[in-house]
Write a protein that holds these residues in place. Structure first.
Motif, PDB file in Angstrom:
ATOM      1  N   MET A  86      32.456  45.702  39.430  1.00 17.37           N
ATOM      2  CA  MET A  86      31.320  45.649  38.491  1.00 17.37           C
ATOM      3  C   MET A  86      30.897  44.559  37.932  1.00 17.37           C
ATOM      4  O   MET A  86      29.512  44.016  37.937  1.00 17.37           O
ATOM      5  N   VAL A  87      31.816  43.902  37.141  1.00 14.65           N
ATOM      6  CA  VAL A  87      31.576  42.552  36.679  1.00 14.65           C
ATOM      7  C   VAL A  87      31.135  41.578  37.516  1.00 14.65           C
ATOM      8  O   VAL A  87      30.116  40.587  37.327  1.00 14.65           O
ATOM      9  N   THR A  88      31.753  41.366  38.861  1.00  8.53           N
ATOM     10  CA  THR A  88      31.515  40.678  39.933  1.00  8.53           C
ATOM     11  C   THR A  88      30.056  40.838  40.401  1.00  8.53           C
ATOM     12  O   THR A  88      29.119  39.811  40.472  1.00  8.53           O
ATOM     13  N   HIS A  89      29.324  42.069  40.289  1.00 10.07           N
ATOM     14  CA  HIS A  89      28.298  42.224  40.954  1.00 10.07           C
ATOM     15  C   HIS A  89      27.157  41.894  39.709  1.00 10.07           C
ATOM     16  O   HIS A  89      26.050  41.254  40.113  1.00 10.07           O
ATOM     17  N   LEU A  90      27.497  42.188  38.457  1.00 12.43           N
ATOM     18  CA  LEU A  90      26.436  41.670  37.245  1.00 12.43           C
ATOM     19  C   LEU A  90      26.599  40.156  37.466  1.00 12.43           C
ATOM     20  O   LEU A  90      25.300  39.439  37.344  1.00 12.43           O
ATOM     21  N   SER A  91      27.643  39.485  37.794  1.00 16.31           N
ATOM     22  CA  SER A  91      27.467  38.199  37.886  1.00 16.31           C
ATOM     23  C   SER A  91      26.649  37.469  38.731  1.00 16.31           C
ATOM     24  O   SER A  91      25.947  36.335  38.726  1.00 16.31           O
ATOM     25  N   THR A  92      26.709  38.012  40.197  1.00 19.75           N
ATOM     26  CA  THR A  92      25.797  37.600  41.095  1.00 19.75           C
ATOM     27  C   THR A  92      24.124  37.622  40.776  1.00 19.75           C
ATOM     28  O   THR A  92      23.489  36.971  41.537  1.00 19.75           O
ATOM     29  N   LEU A  93      23.875  38.718  39.829  1.00 18.29           N
ATOM     30  CA  LEU A  93      22.593  38.764  39.590  1.00 18.29           C
ATOM     31  C   LEU A  93      22.011  37.864  38.574  1.00 18.29           C
ATOM     32  O   LEU A  93      20.882  37.434  38.225  1.00 18.29           O
ATOM     33  N   ALA A  94      23.114  37.179  37.636  1.00 22.92           N
ATOM     34  CA  ALA A  94      22.611  36.511  36.588  1.00 22.92           C
ATOM     35  C   ALA A  94      22.727  34.872  36.774  1.00 22.92           C
ATOM     36  O   ALA A  94      23.585  34.467  37.585  1.00 22.92           O
ATOM     37  N   THR A  95      21.667  34.245  36.545  1.00 23.57           N
ATOM     38  CA  THR A  95      21.630  32.577  36.964  1.00 23.57           C
ATOM     39  C   THR A  95      22.338  32.143  35.504  1.00 23.57           C
ATOM     40  O   THR A  95      22.555  30.828  35.718  1.00 23.57           O
TER      41      THR A  95
END
Length: 331
Positions: free
Chosen positions: A248-257
């Motif tokens: 979950m955290v990894t996916h959130l991180s891929t969306l945020a610049t």
């Protein structure tokens, strides 16, 4: 005995260790006050709380009327179609890809019947007086967390105005609507529940938000795509098992610049114990699981994805507890 969401957020902390802050809209420019960290007295309160609830002393009824929170119009939304963005499903019943917890959460919050998940949480997040004492406490706790996050945005050196923000698990829009209305962010709000996404859109429209800069759609978290300055995910991780937290955290991180802001129920021994005691009193609507998470592991997951913690805060009321972290992209 309790709604599943109410049960999972039970907290032995007393009001004596929390400074309740005013609504963001009532006192702009003033930082919400954080709850005090865990004290010996609050830990000892666990024993009394367990005995109190296990003995069935409390009878929860309708609570008296209270002052309104931020924009929460009484708007019927159950029949509104989504018009801004298409539904983005990522799983199907009857396939090997089904995540059981995810399906349960979706079905729970898609239930628009009386006392269904959507109806129950729309009332908690809104202004409806038809809620009990526990639900009212959760409403106040959730709003305190939202106010803290809004304060972080407001106190940034660079305003969020005109920048893209993805609010995942947006619920009825308690965070995304003021971000758009008060701070001028360009919002992409999604929720696993279509009725919730509809409610967020209706709330934004009633608040006078520029709807060309505010989209809502039904989607599970994993199917959200795109790039956003900031990704917010408030009170969603409680639906994710510990072994799914890293993904979950990894996916959130891929969306945020630039930044990720998320909250979770911290895994602390007395919260775990109280939660276990509560499981002996399953109410008829208890259909979702609730998961606590180690703060050290959540922080480590953010670091592993190139983010470092900039700010942290805790909200703790009688029946709601949430640790919120702001993580910024490392240079």
């Amino acid at each position: 005995f309790f709604d599943p969401g109410e049960l999972c957020m039970m907290n032995p902390q007393t009001r004596l260790v929390q400074q309740t802050c005013p609504s963001y809209s009532m006192v702009p420019g003033q930082a919400p006050t954080a709850a005090s960290e865990y004290s010996l007295g609050s830990k000892l309160m666990l024993v009394a709380s367990v005995a109190f609830f296990a003995a069935g002393v409390v009878t929860l009824g309708a609570a008296p009327q209270t002052s309104s929170l931020f924009v929460t119009p009484n708007v019927a939304t159950t029949a509104r179609p989504l018009t801004v963005a298409p539904v983005r499903p990522s799983f199907e019943l009857g396939t090997t890809k089904v995540d059981k917890d995810k399906v349960e959460v979706e079905q729970y919050f898609e239930d628009t019947g009386k006392d269904g998940g959507f109806d129950r949480w729309k009332r908690i997040y809104g202004e409806d007086d038809d809620i009990n004492a526990v639900q009212r406490d959760i409403r106040e706790g959730h709003q305190i967390t939202v106010d803290k996050v809004l304060w972080w945005f407001e106190s940034d050196r660079e305003p969020i105005k005109g920048k893209k923000v993805a609010d995942l698990g947006c619920g009825t829009g308690s965070l995304s609507v003021p971000l758009a209305k008060k701070l001028g962010a360009v919002i992409s709000a999604s929720d696993i529940s279509g009725p919730m996404a509809d409610a967020a859109r209706a709330r934004a429209e009633a608040a006078g938000v520029d709807m060309t800069k505010f989209e809502t759609y039904k989607s599970d978290l994993e199917s959200v795509t795109g790039k956003y300055h900031t990704v917010t995910c408030i009170d969603v991780m409680i639906h994710y098992p510990e072994d799914k937290m890293q993904e979950m955290v990894t996916h959130l991180s891929t969306l945020a610049t630039d930044r990720v802001i998320l909250s979770f129920a911290p895994k602390i021994w007395y919260y775990e114990l109280l939660k276990k005691v509560g499981e002996f009193f399953p109410g008829p609507s208890k259909t979702t699981r609730a998961y606590l998470h180690s703060e050290d592991k959540v922080r480590a997951a953010l670091r592993a994805n190139g983010f470092e913690i900039a700010r942290s805060d805790l909200t703790a009321t009688n029946f709601y507890f949430s640790r919120v972290l702001e993580a910024v992209k490392k240079n």
